[in-house]
Design a protein around this motif. Structure first.
Motif, PDB file in Angstrom:
ATOM      1  N   ASN A  18       0.855  -1.183   0.000  1.00  0.00           N
ATOM      2  CA  ASN A  18       0.000   0.000   0.000  1.00  0.00           C
ATOM      3  C   ASN A  18       0.895   1.237   0.000  1.00  0.00           C
ATOM      4  OD1 ASN A  18      -2.546  -1.411   0.292  1.00  0.00           O
ATOM      5  ND2 ASN A  18      -1.866  -1.867   2.366  1.00  0.00           N
ATOM      6  N   LEU A  19       0.507   2.236  -0.755  1.00  0.00           N
ATOM      7  CA  LEU A  19       1.301   3.446  -0.884  1.00  0.00           C
ATOM      8  C   LEU A  19       1.327   4.224   0.428  1.00  0.00           C
ATOM      9  CD1 LEU A  19       2.914   5.217  -2.899  1.00  0.00           C
ATOM     10  CD2 LEU A  19       0.762   6.420  -3.364  1.00  0.00           C
ATOM     11  N   ILE A  20       2.530   4.493   0.932  1.00  0.00           N
ATOM     12  CA  ILE A  20       2.721   5.326   2.122  1.00  0.00           C
ATOM     13  C   ILE A  20       2.860   6.777   1.692  1.00  0.00           C
ATOM     14  CG2 ILE A  20       4.358   5.938   3.942  1.00  0.00           C
ATOM     15  CD1 ILE A  20       5.038   2.960   4.171  1.00  0.00           C
ATOM     16  N   GLY A  21       3.705   7.022   0.692  1.00  0.00           N
ATOM     17  CA  GLY A  21       3.923   8.382   0.222  1.00  0.00           C
ATOM     18  C   GLY A  21       4.623   8.392  -1.121  1.00  0.00           C
ATOM     19  N   HIS A  37       3.546  17.049  -7.497  1.00  0.00           N
ATOM     20  CA  HIS A  37       2.627  16.403  -6.551  1.00  0.00           C
ATOM     21  C   HIS A  37       3.403  15.726  -5.431  1.00  0.00           C
ATOM     22  CE1 HIS A  37      -0.870  14.174  -5.155  1.00  0.00           C
ATOM     23  NE2 HIS A  37      -0.196  13.052  -5.252  1.00  0.00           N
ATOM     24  N   THR A  38       2.913  15.907  -4.217  1.00  0.00           N
ATOM     25  CA  THR A  38       3.438  15.197  -3.056  1.00  0.00           C
ATOM     26  C   THR A  38       2.252  14.626  -2.301  1.00  0.00           C
ATOM     27  OG1 THR A  38       5.249  16.791  -2.880  1.00  0.00           O
ATOM     28  CG2 THR A  38       4.871  15.386  -0.974  1.00  0.00           C
ATOM     29  N   PHE A  39       2.368  13.355  -1.895  1.00  0.00           N
ATOM     30  CA  PHE A  39       1.277  12.689  -1.184  1.00  0.00           C
ATOM     31  C   PHE A  39       1.841  11.845  -0.054  1.00  0.00           C
ATOM     32  CE2 PHE A  39      -0.797   8.575  -0.554  1.00  0.00           C
ATOM     33  CZ  PHE A  39      -2.022   8.975  -0.066  1.00  0.00           C
ATOM     34  N   ARG A  45       1.133  10.670   8.175  1.00  0.00           N
ATOM     35  CA  ARG A  45       1.393  12.118   8.211  1.00  0.00           C
ATOM     36  C   ARG A  45       2.014  12.526   9.546  1.00  0.00           C
ATOM     37  NH1 ARG A  45      -3.368  14.894   4.614  1.00  0.00           N
ATOM     38  NH2 ARG A  45      -2.818  13.709   2.763  1.00  0.00           N
ATOM     39  N   GLY A  46       2.754  13.617   9.516  1.00  0.00           N
ATOM     40  CA  GLY A  46       3.378  14.127  10.719  1.00  0.00           C
ATOM     41  C   GLY A  46       4.709  13.468  11.054  1.00  0.00           C
ATOM     42  N   GLN A  47       5.212  12.630  10.167  1.00  0.00           N
ATOM     43  CA  GLN A  47       6.468  11.930  10.401  1.00  0.00           C
ATOM     44  C   GLN A  47       7.621  12.481   9.546  1.00  0.00           C
ATOM     45  OE1 GLN A  47       6.033   7.625  10.259  1.00  0.00           O
ATOM     46  NE2 GLN A  47       3.903   7.789  10.893  1.00  0.00           N
ATOM     47  N   GLY A  48       7.345  13.531   8.802  1.00  0.00           N
ATOM     48  CA  GLY A  48       8.390  14.140   7.982  1.00  0.00           C
ATOM     49  C   GLY A  48       8.627  13.446   6.645  1.00  0.00           C
TER      50      GLY A  48
END
Length: 91
Positions: A18-21, A37-39, A45-48
């Motif tokens: 599964n896509l994390i980022g 694009h950034t995802f 989220r919140g982990q940099g």
């Protein structure tokens, strides 16, 4: 974090694929990269991770002696807040 390299993107999947980022970009000519694009998945989220993705593209641009146009709002914000850090690759 180590990111996988895809066609015009860097990304990271979890153990279940599964896509994390991800960050996507396009190459404009021989001297320009456009971050479009950034995802980051809500659970991560919140982990940099998004900042690490931007930094990965910056590293690539430096290695290839290219400039970056950050069209993605997240990347654009990072460039605006850290002008001295990214001055060498900012267009």
């Amino acid at each position: 974090m180590i990111f996988d390299i895809g066609e015009s993107r860097f990304y990271k999947n979890d153990d279940n694929e599964n896509l994390i980022g991800e960050i996507t970009y396009s190459v404009a000519g021989s001297s320009m990269i456009i971050i479009d694009h950034t995802f980051v998945h809500d659970d991560y989220r919140g982990q940099g991770i998004a900042a690490q993705l931007v930094d990965r593209v910056v590293e690539m641009a430096r290695d290839e002696n290219k400039k970056i146009i950050p069209l993605c709002p997240f990347a654009k914000g990072m460039f605006e807040r850290n002008t001295t850090l990214y001055a060498d690759v900012m267009r």
